[in-house]
Design a protein around this motif. Structure first.
Motif, short mmCIF file in Angstrom:
data_model
loop_
_atom_site.label_atom_id
_atom_site.label_comp_id
_atom_site.label_asym_id
_atom_site.label_seq_id
_atom_site.Cartn_x
_atom_site.Cartn_y
_atom_site.Cartn_z
N HIS A 1 0.86 -1.20 0.00
CA HIS A 1 0.00 0.00 0.00
C HIS A 1 0.89 1.25 0.00
CE1 HIS A 1 -3.48 -2.56 0.86
NE2 HIS A 1 -2.71 -3.17 1.73
N PRO A 2 1.68 1.47 -1.04
CA PRO A 2 2.69 2.54 -1.03
C PRO A 2 2.13 3.94 -0.88
CG PRO A 2 2.41 1.63 -3.25
CD PRO A 2 1.67 0.72 -2.31
N ARG A 3 0.92 4.18 -1.34
CA ARG A 3 0.36 5.54 -1.26
C ARG A 3 0.02 5.94 0.17
NH1 ARG A 3 -4.16 6.45 -5.76
NH2 ARG A 3 -3.91 8.56 -4.93
N THR A 4 -0.11 4.96 1.05
CA THR A 4 -0.42 5.28 2.44
C THR A 4 0.82 5.27 3.33
OG1 THR A 4 -0.82 2.97 3.08
CG2 THR A 4 -2.67 4.20 2.15
N ARG B 1 4.19 6.76 2.61
CA ARG B 1 5.33 7.47 2.04
C ARG B 1 6.38 7.84 3.08
NH1 ARG B 1 4.32 13.48 1.41
NH2 ARG B 1 2.54 13.99 2.73
#
Length: 249
Positions: A159-162, A164
């Motif tokens: 879940h890279p967008r959450t 950073r």
């Protein structure tokens, strides 16, 4: 105590202090005795810009003098913007850095009730989070945590967008320093405290730990750092009650 006269607890203080090296002006939030000594040592030496808190609503100086007000809203701003580096404890940690402080056993019917999730998810997704484990054992370093509280590298990658600001700089234990610099961001043996062997760490870890061909020892404290630990930061030697010296001295 080692041949240099440095105790195991003092190596742990040094290893914790190193977590905040080069962090700049961020809020240091140590949870536990040895991490607290480490944060104070870091600020007194190589990380003078660190901000220390009383754990409630104030920024404090090295002597505990109040230097500023830290209301909850401002604290959350620092957390969610990555300007805080917390060192938490862990009841369980796996090879990816997933942490459990909530329960042991199935969540619906646990065998042990612990602290609860608390702020672990927000900490790990929003600011650097290191860990301190006073007793390195297979009960803590497990193949799979019973409940995910702190988010590890595998879940952050999914879940890279959450995530950073997700970063786990290091795990310090009474035996060694570990990090996630191995391929796939799995846990790696970064250094051994003097007097500890690779075999001891492997035996105390409940999964296959990544071990480099050569493992250095945790660095020696300088004479100034030893003076600060022993005479200024912890003259009562509370550190030795948390991490006993293997030689019993």
């Amino acid at each position: 105590m080692t041949g240099t006269g440095v105790t195991r607890a003092e190596y742990c203080v040094i290893a914790c202090a190193e977590a905040w090296r080069d962090d700049g002006e961020v809020l240091a939030s140590p949870m536990g005795l040895i991490p607290s000594f480490g944060a104070r040592l870091a600020k007194r030496t190589f990380s003078p810009d660190l901000l220390l808190t009383d754990g409630e609503a104030m920024l404090v100086g090295l002597d505990g003098t109040v230097e500023g007000w830290l209301p909850y809203r401002q604290h959350l701003t620092m957390v969610t913007g990555g300007r805080r580096h917390v060192m938490m404890g862990a009841s369980q940690l796996d090879r990816h850095g997933n942490q459990n402080i909530s329960c042991i056993g199935d969540w619906a019917r646990p065998t042990r009730q612990l602290l609860g999730v608390r702020g672990a998810p927000v900490n790990t997704l929003n600011n650097p989070t290191s860990y301190w484990v006073a007793r390195h054992s297979p009960r803590v370093f497990v193949e799979s945590v019973d409940m995910v509280c702190g988010v590890g590298h595998d879940r952050a990658a999914a879940h890279p967008r959450t995530a950073r600001f997700h970063r786990i700089p290091r795990v310090v234990t009474d035996l060694a320093v570990l990090d996630f610099a191995a391929p796939g961001h799995v846990m790696r043996l970064a250094s051994l405290h003097p007097g500890v062997t690779v075999e001891q760490v492997r035996a105390a870890t409940g999964f296959a730990l990544h071990v480099p061909d050569e493992v250095p020892y945790t660095r020696e404290p300088t004479s100034r750092e030893l003076e600060l630990i022993r005479e200024v930061i912890d003259p009562a030697r509370a550190r030795d009650r948390e991490v006993a010296d293997p030689a019993g001295r």
